[in-house]
Design a protein around this motif. Structure first.
Motif, PDB file in Angstrom:
ATOM      1  N   VAL A  47       0.836  -1.198   0.000  1.00 31.39           N
ATOM      2  CA  VAL A  47       0.000   0.000   0.000  1.00 31.39           C
ATOM      3  C   VAL A  47       0.874   1.252   0.000  1.00 31.39           C
ATOM      4  CG1 VAL A  47      -1.686   1.335   1.322  1.00 31.39           C
ATOM      5  CG2 VAL A  47      -1.910  -1.148   1.161  1.00 31.39           C
ATOM      6  N   SER A  48       1.971   1.219   0.744  1.00 33.19           N
ATOM      7  CA  SER A  48       2.810   2.410   0.887  1.00 33.19           C
ATOM      8  C   SER A  48       3.401   2.872  -0.443  1.00 33.19           C
ATOM      9  CB  SER A  48       3.915   2.169   1.919  1.00 33.19           C
ATOM     10  OG  SER A  48       4.778   1.151   1.499  1.00 33.19           O
ATOM     11  N   GLU A  49       3.513   1.976  -1.400  1.00 31.51           N
ATOM     12  CA  GLU A  49       3.981   2.351  -2.732  1.00 31.51           C
ATOM     13  C   GLU A  49       3.106   3.415  -3.367  1.00 31.51           C
ATOM     14  OE1 GLU A  49       4.772  -0.445  -5.985  1.00 31.51           O
ATOM     15  OE2 GLU A  49       5.226  -1.873  -4.386  1.00 31.51           O
ATOM     16  N   PHE A  50       1.822   3.376  -3.064  1.00 29.67           N
ATOM     17  CA  PHE A  50       0.845   4.254  -3.699  1.00 29.67           C
ATOM     18  C   PHE A  50       0.473   5.459  -2.849  1.00 29.67           C
ATOM     19  CE2 PHE A  50       0.202  -0.119  -5.113  1.00 29.67           C
ATOM     20  CZ  PHE A  50       0.466   0.041  -6.469  1.00 29.67           C
ATOM     21  N   VAL A  51       1.081   5.601  -1.677  1.00 25.24           N
ATOM     22  CA  VAL A  51       0.746   6.694  -0.773  1.00 25.24           C
ATOM     23  C   VAL A  51       1.932   7.643  -0.683  1.00 25.24           C
ATOM     24  CG1 VAL A  51       0.078   7.278   1.587  1.00 25.24           C
ATOM     25  CG2 VAL A  51      -0.748   5.158   0.551  1.00 25.24           C
ATOM     26  N   ASP A  52       1.675   8.924  -0.948  1.00 27.04           N
ATOM     27  CA  ASP A  52       2.728   9.935  -0.871  1.00 27.04           C
ATOM     28  C   ASP A  52       2.936  10.446   0.544  1.00 27.04           C
ATOM     29  OD1 ASP A  52       3.197   9.822  -3.603  1.00 27.04           O
ATOM     30  OD2 ASP A  52       1.752  11.410  -4.047  1.00 27.04           O
ATOM     31  N   LEU A  53       1.911  10.365   1.379  1.00 33.46           N
ATOM     32  CA  LEU A  53       1.942  10.892   2.729  1.00 33.46           C
ATOM     33  C   LEU A  53       2.755   9.985   3.641  1.00 33.46           C
ATOM     34  CD1 LEU A  53       0.683  13.009   4.698  1.00 33.46           C
ATOM     35  CD2 LEU A  53      -1.131  11.351   5.076  1.00 33.46           C
ATOM     36  N   LYS A  54       3.687  10.552   4.347  1.00 36.32           N
ATOM     37  CA  LYS A  54       4.466   9.798   5.328  1.00 36.32           C
ATOM     38  C   LYS A  54       3.737   9.849   6.665  1.00 36.32           C
ATOM     39  CE  LYS A  54       7.956   8.905   2.658  1.00 36.32           C
ATOM     40  NZ  LYS A  54       8.064   7.613   2.072  1.00 36.32           N
ATOM     41  N   ILE A  55       3.428   8.706   7.211  1.00 37.82           N
ATOM     42  CA  ILE A  55       2.628   8.632   8.443  1.00 37.82           C
ATOM     43  C   ILE A  55       3.279   9.391   9.592  1.00 37.82           C
ATOM     44  CG2 ILE A  55       3.561   6.449   9.333  1.00 37.82           C
ATOM     45  CD1 ILE A  55       0.643   5.759  10.079  1.00 37.82           C
ATOM     46  N   ASP A  56       4.598   9.331   9.704  1.00 36.04           N
ATOM     47  CA  ASP A  56       5.281  10.001  10.805  1.00 36.04           C
ATOM     48  C   ASP A  56       5.192  11.512  10.709  1.00 36.04           C
ATOM     49  OD1 ASP A  56       6.014   7.623  11.982  1.00 36.04           O
ATOM     50  OD2 ASP A  56       7.891   7.495  10.893  1.00 36.04           O
ATOM     51  N   ASN A  57       5.035  12.045   9.516  1.00 34.97           N
ATOM     52  CA  ASN A  57       5.035  13.493   9.341  1.00 34.97           C
ATOM     53  C   ASN A  57       3.698  14.140   9.650  1.00 34.97           C
ATOM     54  OD1 ASN A  57       7.633  13.189   8.512  1.00 34.97           O
ATOM     55  ND2 ASN A  57       7.177  13.293   6.341  1.00 34.97           N
ATOM     56  N   HIS A  58       2.605  13.506   9.316  1.00 35.28           N
ATOM     57  CA  HIS A  58       1.304  14.144   9.435  1.00 35.28           C
ATOM     58  C   HIS A  58       0.415  13.527  10.511  1.00 35.28           C
ATOM     59  CE1 HIS A  58       1.594  16.894   6.149  1.00 35.28           C
ATOM     60  NE2 HIS A  58       0.289  17.070   6.095  1.00 35.28           N
ATOM     61  N   LEU A  59       0.095  12.283  10.347  1.00 35.80           N
ATOM     62  CA  LEU A  59      -0.882  11.638  11.211  1.00 35.80           C
ATOM     63  C   LEU A  59      -0.416  11.566  12.663  1.00 35.80           C
ATOM     64  CD1 LEU A  59      -3.630  10.334  11.370  1.00 35.80           C
ATOM     65  CD2 LEU A  59      -2.589   8.161  10.750  1.00 35.80           C
ATOM     66  N   THR A  60       0.839  11.255  12.878  1.00 37.25           N
ATOM     67  CA  THR A  60       1.348  11.145  14.244  1.00 37.25           C
ATOM     68  C   THR A  60       1.138  12.441  15.005  1.00 37.25           C
ATOM     69  OG1 THR A  60       2.979   9.500  13.585  1.00 37.25           O
ATOM     70  CG2 THR A  60       3.400  10.661  15.639  1.00 37.25           C
ATOM     71  N   GLN A  61       1.464  13.572  14.395  1.00 33.27           N
ATOM     72  CA  GLN A  61       1.314  14.865  15.066  1.00 33.27           C
ATOM     73  C   GLN A  61      -0.155  15.192  15.307  1.00 33.27           C
ATOM     74  OE1 GLN A  61       3.862  16.723  16.418  1.00 33.27           O
ATOM     75  NE2 GLN A  61       2.095  17.650  17.419  1.00 33.27           N
ATOM     76  N   LYS A  62      -1.012  14.891  14.342  1.00 37.06           N
ATOM     77  CA  LYS A  62      -2.446  15.157  14.513  1.00 37.06           C
ATOM     78  C   LYS A  62      -3.028  14.337  15.660  1.00 37.06           C
ATOM     79  CE  LYS A  62      -3.684  16.679   9.907  1.00 37.06           C
ATOM     80  NZ  LYS A  62      -4.518  16.508   8.732  1.00 37.06           N
ATOM     81  N   VAL A  63      -2.641  13.066  15.729  1.00 40.11           N
ATOM     82  CA  VAL A  63      -3.141  12.202  16.795  1.00 40.11           C
ATOM     83  C   VAL A  63      -2.609  12.676  18.145  1.00 40.11           C
ATOM     84  CG1 VAL A  63      -3.080   9.858  17.739  1.00 40.11           C
ATOM     85  CG2 VAL A  63      -3.475  10.213  15.294  1.00 40.11           C
ATOM     86  N   ASP A  65      -1.813  15.689  18.973  1.00 36.88           N
ATOM     87  CA  ASP A  65      -2.555  16.913  19.310  1.00 36.88           C
ATOM     88  C   ASP A  65      -3.928  16.578  19.887  1.00 36.88           C
ATOM     89  OD1 ASP A  65      -0.412  18.401  18.402  1.00 36.88           O
ATOM     90  OD2 ASP A  65      -1.340  18.912  16.473  1.00 36.88           O
ATOM     91  N   ARG A  66      -4.590  15.572  19.335  1.00 35.42           N
ATOM     92  CA  ARG A  66      -5.907  15.165  19.853  1.00 35.42           C
ATOM     93  C   ARG A  66      -5.778  14.578  21.266  1.00 35.42           C
ATOM     94  NH1 ARG A  66      -8.522  12.190  14.687  1.00 35.42           N
ATOM     95  NH2 ARG A  66      -9.985  11.394  16.221  1.00 35.42           N
ATOM     96  N   LEU A  67      -4.719  13.818  21.498  1.00 34.87           N
ATOM     97  CA  LEU A  67      -4.493  13.276  22.842  1.00 34.87           C
ATOM     98  C   LEU A  67      -4.248  14.404  23.842  1.00 34.87           C
ATOM     99  CD1 LEU A  67      -2.207  10.185  22.104  1.00 34.87           C
ATOM    100  CD2 LEU A  67      -4.647  10.170  22.662  1.00 34.87           C
ATOM    101  N   LYS A  68      -3.454  15.389  23.432  1.00 32.55           N
ATOM    102  CA  LYS A  68      -3.173  16.531  24.314  1.00 32.55           C
ATOM    103  C   LYS A  68      -4.445  17.318  24.609  1.00 32.55           C
ATOM    104  CE  LYS A  68       1.667  17.047  23.078  1.00 32.55           C
ATOM    105  NZ  LYS A  68       2.667  17.847  22.367  1.00 32.55           N
ATOM    106  N   ALA A  69      -5.319  17.434  23.629  1.00 32.16           N
ATOM    107  CA  ALA A  69      -6.595  18.120  23.859  1.00 32.16           C
ATOM    108  C   ALA A  69      -7.433  17.353  24.876  1.00 32.16           C
ATOM    109  CB  ALA A  69      -7.356  18.270  22.545  1.00 32.16           C
ATOM    110  N   ALA A  70      -7.419  16.027  24.792  1.00 32.76           N
ATOM    111  CA  ALA A  70      -8.157  15.200  25.754  1.00 32.76           C
ATOM    112  C   ALA A  70      -7.564  15.317  27.156  1.00 32.76           C
ATOM    113  CB  ALA A  70      -8.159  13.739  25.299  1.00 32.76           C
ATOM    114  N   ALA A  71      -6.231  15.452  27.236  1.00 29.44           N
ATOM    115  CA  ALA A  71      -5.548  15.565  28.526  1.00 29.44           C
ATOM    116  C   ALA A  71      -5.828  16.913  29.190  1.00 29.44           C
ATOM    117  CB  ALA A  71      -4.051  15.367  28.345  1.00 29.44           C
ATOM    118  N   GLY A  72      -6.089  17.914  28.382  1.00 30.48           N
ATOM    119  CA  GLY A  72      -6.334  19.247  28.933  1.00 30.48           C
ATOM    120  C   GLY A  72      -5.097  19.807  29.599  1.00 30.48           C
ATOM    121  N   SER A  73      -5.287  20.470  30.709  1.00 28.64           N
ATOM    122  CA  SER A  73      -4.164  21.123  31.393  1.00 28.64           C
ATOM    123  C   SER A  73      -3.569  20.273  32.517  1.00 28.64           C
ATOM    124  CB  SER A  73      -4.629  22.469  31.948  1.00 28.64           C
ATOM    125  OG  SER A  73      -5.682  22.264  32.872  1.00 28.64           O
ATOM    126  N   ASP A  74      -3.980  19.029  32.612  1.00 29.05           N
ATOM    127  CA  ASP A  74      -3.498  18.147  33.679  1.00 29.05           C
ATOM    128  C   ASP A  74      -2.029  17.776  33.429  1.00 29.05           C
ATOM    129  OD1 ASP A  74      -3.015  16.149  35.583  1.00 29.05           O
ATOM    130  OD2 ASP A  74      -5.060  15.357  35.418  1.00 29.05           O
TER     131      ASP A  74
END
Length: 139
Positions: A47-63, A65-74
C-alpha cells in the motif's frame, strides 16, 4: 494506588477517553502519572507504494494533538503515539516504561472476537502488569 497508569486510546473509541481518565484519576497515586497512548498500525508495503503521505510526518502529530486536547491542562498526563500492532505495542510500552496498570476499553465481544481476539484480550494476555478492562457500556 498506582504510580503509572497507561490508557490506550483507539482512534475509533476516542469518545471514551474522558470516562477512562476519570477512572484513572481515582486509582492514581498522589505523585503518579497517566500516559495516553495511541498505536498507529504500519501501512503494508504494497500500500505504501501508492501513498505519498508519510505517516510520521502528518498523522502522528495530529493524533498527538488530539491526545493533548483530551488531557487538557493536567500536568500528570503524558501523550505518546507509536506504530505497530496495538496488542503487542501496548504491552511492550507498559513494560519499557514501568507502567503498573493498563486501563483498556473493550466492547462486548461477538463471535468474531472470540476467533480473532480483540486488542483488549491481547493486552491482557501479554501485559506484565495489572490490566483494568472497562466495557464500552460502562464508559
Amino acid at each position: 494506588m498506582y504510580r503509572h497508569i497507561l490508557i490506550p486510546v483507539a482512534l475509533d473509541h476516542e469518545t471514551l477517553v474522558d470516562r477512562k481518565l476519570e477512572i484513572a484519576r481515582h486509582l492514581l497515586a498522589e505523585d503518579g502519572q497517566i500516559t495516553l497512548l495511541t498505536v498507529l498500525e504500519n501501512i503494508p508495503g504494497f500500500v505504501s507504494e501508492f501513498v505519498d503521505l508519510k505517516i510520521d510526518n502528518h498523522l502522528t502529530q495530529k493524533v498527538e494533538d488530539r491526545l493533548k486536547a483530551a488531557a487538557g491542562s493536567d500536568v500528570r498526563i503524558n501523550c505518546k503515539v507509536v506504530t505497530g500492532k496495538p496488542g503487542v505495542q501496548i504491552a511492550a510500552y507498559a513494560d519499557t516504561e514501568r507502567v503498573d496498570l493498563i486501563l483498556v476499553g473493550s466492547h462486548h465481544p461477538s463471535a468474531q472476537d472470540y476467533f480473532l481476539g480483540s486488542t483488549a484480550s491481547r493486552v491482557v494476555r501479554r501485559a506484565g502488569c495489572s490490566v483494568f478492562v472497562v466495557r464500552d457500556g460502562d464508559c
